[in-house]
Design a protein around this motif. Structure first.
Motif, PDB file in Angstrom:
ATOM      1  N   GLY A  34      77.548  93.834  26.633  1.00  9.16           N
ATOM      2  CA  GLY A  34      76.331  93.759  25.701  1.00  9.16           C
ATOM      3  C   GLY A  34      76.329  94.674  24.569  1.00  9.16           C
ATOM      4  N   ASP A  35      75.341  95.686  24.536  1.00  9.14           N
ATOM      5  CA  ASP A  35      75.213  96.537  23.508  1.00  9.14           C
ATOM      6  C   ASP A  35      76.361  97.626  23.309  1.00  9.14           C
ATOM      7  OD1 ASP A  35      72.748  95.446  22.814  1.00  9.14           O
ATOM      8  OD2 ASP A  35      71.486  96.747  23.779  1.00  9.14           O
ATOM      9  N   ARG A  36      77.058  97.766  24.488  1.00 13.74           N
ATOM     10  CA  ARG A  36      78.435  98.674  24.763  1.00 13.74           C
ATOM     11  C   ARG A  36      79.509  97.906  24.134  1.00 13.74           C
ATOM     12  NH1 ARG A  36      79.675 100.922  30.063  1.00 13.74           N
ATOM     13  NH2 ARG A  36      79.436  98.707  30.338  1.00 13.74           N
TER      14      ARG A  36
END
Length: 315
Positions: A34-36
Motif C-alpha cells: 500500500g502506502d509503504r
C-alpha cells in the motif's frame, strides 16, 4: 498450500495486470505494501519473505531489487529487460523448447520475455533450429503494438482526449535501430546477426502483430511455405497457448486483427504466402499485456510453484 507472492511495482501497467490475474486466486496470498511501497525497509522485508517475487520495474530498479534479496529460497521473475540475456537467468518463454518448461520450473531466477520478442522468437526459432533459416541470415521483423506497451506515459498521451495533443494514428519508432529488445530477439531465436527491428505503435490500447517477411527463393534450400508451416506445427503441437493456424485457413484470410487475442495468454502464428511463389510473411498475433507480459509472468509463476501452467489463465 498457499504461496506468498510480492509484486514489486504493482502500480505499473504490467504490475496491475498481474495483480488482477492473481488476487482472485485462493492458492496465493499477495503481500501488499500500500502506502509503504516506497519504504525501502518494507520492500526489503517483502522481497525476502515471499515465496516468489515478480519485479515490474525499470531496469535499474529491478537490478537494485534483486541485490536486496538475500534469502536463497525466494524465487524471482523479472519483467524488465535487465536479465533477458544474462547468465544465470532462465528465459521465461515456456514454449521456446522441449526443456524450457522444466528449466523454468526449477529456476530461482526467470526473466519474463518482451512482447515483441515473444512473437518474433515464436516464429523464427523453430525455423532456425530446423535449418530452414541460417543462423547468419539477415532477418527483418516489422511489428505494431497497442499504445499500452509504452506504459503510463504513452497511455495518458493517447487517452488524453485533448485536440491540441491528438496522438498519431500510427507511429514508427526505434528509428536509431538500437531498440533494447534486439539482443534478446537475436540470442533466443538462435541467430548470430542482429535482427533489423522496425517497431510501431497504433492508436488502439492493446494487442499486437509481429511479422517476419522472407524471400524463400534467396534461402539456401528455397523452402516452401508448407515446410515453414510444418516446422512451426512440429515445434508447438504439444503446447497449450501457442497455435499454428492451418494453411487453408490462413489462405482464406483477407486481413488480420491485432486485437484478436486481447485478454488471453494465447499466441497465434500464421504463414502467409503463395504456395508456388518465392515469398512468405510470417505473422504472430498476441496480446502485448497477455502472452507478451502479465500472462507469461503468471504462466512462469505457476511453473515455478509446481502448479498447472494454466491456472488463472485458461478461458
Amino acid at each position: 498450500m498457499t504461496h506468498t507472492i510480492f509484486i514489486d511495482g504493482e502500480a505499473g501497467t504490467t504490475g496491475l495486470e498481474i495483480r488482477e490475474r492473481l488476487e482472485a486466486r485462493d492458492d496465493l496470498e499477495l503481500i501488499l505494501l500500500g502506502d509503504r511501497r516506497r519504504d525501502v525497509d518494507a520492500r526489503r522485508e517483502a522481497l525476502n519473505s515471499a515465496d516468489a517475487v515478480i519485479l515490474c520495474l525499470p531496469d535499474e530498479a529491478a537490478i537494485a531489487a534483486v541485490a536486496m534479496i538475500d534469502n536463497p529460497r525466494v524465487r524471482v521473475i523479472d519483467a524488465s529487460t535487465a536479465y533477458r540475456v544474462a547468465p544465470g537467468w532462465v528465459y521465461g518463454f515456456a514454449e521456446m523448447g522441449l526443456r524450457q518448461r522444466e528449466a523454468i520450473a526449477f529456476a530461482t531466477r526467470v526473466s519474463n520475455p518482451g512482447c515483441y520478442p515473444t512473437g518474433f522468437i515464436g516464429l523464427m526459432r523453430p525455423l532456425v533450429q530446423a535449418g530452414l533459416v541460417p543462423t547468419d541470415w539477415p532477418v527483418t521483423v516489422n511489428a505494431v503494438s497497442g499504445y499500452s506497451g509504452g506504459g503510463k506515459a504513452m497511455i495518458a498521451e493517447f487517452e488524453s482526449g485533448a485536440a491540441e495533443t491528438k496522438p498519431d494514428a500510427f507511429r514508427a519508432y526505434g528509428l536509431s535501430l538500437k531498440h533494447k529488445h534486439v539482443p534478446e530477439m537475436t540470442k533466443h531465436a538462435g541467430l548470430e546477426r542482429p535482427v533489423l527491428f522496425s517497431p510501431a505503435v497504433g492508436h488502439y490500447r492493446q494487442g499486437m502483430l509481429v511479422e517476419v517477411p522472407l524471400h524463400l527463393s534467396a534461402l539456401p534450400e528455397t523452402p516452401s511455405i508448407e515446410r515453414l508451416h510444418g516446422a512451426l506445427v512440429e515445434a508447438y503441437e504439444r503446447t497449450r497457448f501457442v497455435e499454428v493456424v492451418d494453411l487453408d485457413e490462413t489462405e482464406a484470410m483477407t486481413g488480420i486483427d491485432p486485437e484478436g487475442l486481447n485478454g488471453s495468454n494465447d499466441m497465434r502464428l500464421h504463414v502467409f504466402g503463395d504456395r508456388d511463389g518465392g515469398q512468405a510473411r510470417l505473422v504472430a498475433v498476441l496480446d502485448n499485456l497477455g502472452k507478451g507480459a502479465s500472462g507469461a509472468a503468471v504462466q512462469n509463476l505457476n511453473l515455478m510453484l509446481g502448479l498447472d501452467e494454466g491456472v488463472g489463465l485458461d478461458k
